[in-house]
Enzyme design. Structure first.
Site, PDB file in Angstrom:
ATOM      1  N   CYS A   1       0.838  -1.203   0.000  1.00  0.00           N
ATOM      2  CA  CYS A   1       0.000   0.000   0.000  1.00  0.00           C
ATOM      3  C   CYS A   1       0.868   1.246   0.000  1.00  0.00           C
ATOM      4  O   CYS A   1       1.482   1.582   1.018  1.00  0.00           O
ATOM      5  CB  CYS A   1      -0.933  -0.008   1.214  1.00  0.00           C
ATOM      6  SG  CYS A   1      -1.951   1.473   1.368  1.00  0.00           S
TER       7      CYS A   1
ATOM      8  N   CYS B   1      -0.380   4.038   2.381  1.00  0.00           N
ATOM      9  CA  CYS B   1      -0.102   3.738   3.792  1.00  0.00           C
ATOM     10  C   CYS B   1       1.359   3.999   4.151  1.00  0.00           C
ATOM     11  O   CYS B   1       1.661   4.585   5.195  1.00  0.00           O
ATOM     12  CB  CYS B   1      -0.424   2.283   4.098  1.00  0.00           C
ATOM     13  SG  CYS B   1      -2.056   1.726   3.580  1.00  0.00           S
ATOM     14  N   ASP B   2       2.273   3.557   3.290  1.00  0.00           N
ATOM     15  CA  ASP B   2       3.676   3.464   3.683  1.00  0.00           C
ATOM     16  C   ASP B   2       4.628   4.370   2.929  1.00  0.00           C
ATOM     17  O   ASP B   2       5.817   4.453   3.277  1.00  0.00           O
ATOM     18  CB  ASP B   2       4.146   2.010   3.524  1.00  0.00           C
ATOM     19  CG  ASP B   2       3.382   1.054   4.428  1.00  0.00           C
ATOM     20  OD1 ASP B   2       2.884   1.498   5.471  1.00  0.00           O
ATOM     21  OD2 ASP B   2       3.274  -0.139   4.074  1.00  0.00           O
TER      22      ASP B   2
END
Length: 321
Positions: free
Chosen positions: A147, A150-151
């Site tokens: 993701c 997300c990261d």
């Protein structure tokens, strides 16, 4: 099993709940919190540990209220404890199949139990497709990610890779250039499957490099990704130093227990309206299982809250003469 049979059954599973929630990821746990706080008779079914995909997420840096970030395990634990504070009942039964078309929804468990509910929230989630190469599982959350949203911020100034050739892979590669120094897109075919417009945007970005006809043979590193072993179509292998790899080769919905012949879906992802309602009265879907989901922890939680409001409205229609 009919409603009357469920009502008169002597076994504990013969009870008809107002609401059953299937799946205990962020969407399911938030739904459980809202439903329990609303004093609904609710049962949450989860075959494993509560938390869903966030349990294998090393750190979540974009969930509101956690200024310094939070581990996936800690967030799952807090979500579970919060829901249980209001009396949410979580049962570890594994769901084998369901019949969701009738007024009383029937949930069949692998242990043989048959549960009934007036309404159901489907929160079974989805799972990212994996490469299945050495080092992938061991380094997930330590340089292996699925993701970009997300990261991505964890990779500021680093050299990273994106594996995949579809729209999502190239769009996320462009997004990752906001943080990474370089992004190498690795694709096993000679051409991308992404739309021409998205390809043009990626190719115009000077931070993006491309490796076609190439597969990842292994992900290397002790405690953190430090290189990829690559295999080219001609059989030649090379080891390329990189500090992270985003594997974006699609996701698969966890829908094996769902009656897809009853539910409207697209490629296995359940279609809902903006109130999380499916085509079946009294059946809602939330989180990553839902078609067009943003697939973020915060949006799954929001889905869960909205779904309970829809459940309450549906149950009210059942009480009307």
């Amino acid at each position: 099993m009919t409603a009357e049979q469920l009502r008169t059954a002597s076994a504990p599973e013969g009870r008809i709940h107002q609401l059953a929630i299937v799946g205990a990821g962020p969407g399911g746990l938030t739904a459980g919190l809202y439903a329990s706080r609303a004093r609904l008779d609710v049962l949450l079914l989860e075959k494993g540990a509560a938390g869903g995909q966030i349990l294998v997420t090393d750190r979540i840096d974009n969930y509101p209220g956690f200024v310094e970030g939070v581990s996936g395990f800690e967030l799952a634990d807090k979500l579970t404890a919060h829901a249980q504070r209001f009396g949410l009942e979580i049962d570890s039964k594994t769901v084998a199949s369901m019949d969701l078309a009738a007024e009383v929804k029937t949930i069949n468990c692998e242990c043989g139990a048959v549960l009934g509910a007036q309404a159901v929230i489907l929160a079974t989630g989805a799972r990212p497709n994996h490469l299945g190469v050495p080092g992938e599982r061991e380094l997930t959350g330590k340089g292996v990610s699925y993701c970009a949203t997300c990261d991505g911020p964890f990779y500021r100034g680093l050299d990273i890779a994106v594996v995949g050739g579809g729209d999502t892979a190239l769009q996320e590669a462009v997004y990752l250039t906001k943080f990474a120094r370089t992004v190498t897109v690795i694709h096993r075919r000679t051409e991308f499957r992404a739309s021409p417009v998205i390809q043009e945007e990626a190719r115009a970005n000077p931070q993006i490099r491309f490796l076609l006809d190439t597969q990842v043979a292994a992900i290397l590193g002790d405690t953190q990704v430090n290189a990829l072993r690559l295999r080219h179509r001609d059989g030649r292998e090379e080891t390329r130093p990189l500090q992270g790899v985003f594997i974006l080769i699609g996701i698969t919905p966890n829908n094996e227990m769902l009656p897809l012949d009853q539910l409207t879906h697209q490629q296995g992802f359940v279609v809902t309206d903006c109130l999380m309602r499916t085509n079946l009265p009294g059946v809602m879907a939330v989180g990553d299982l839902r078609h067009d989901s943003a697939r973020q922890v915060i949006t799954a939680a929001g889905d869960g809250a909205v779904a309970v409001k829809s459940v309450e409205a549906y149950l009210e229609t059942l009480r009307r003469p």
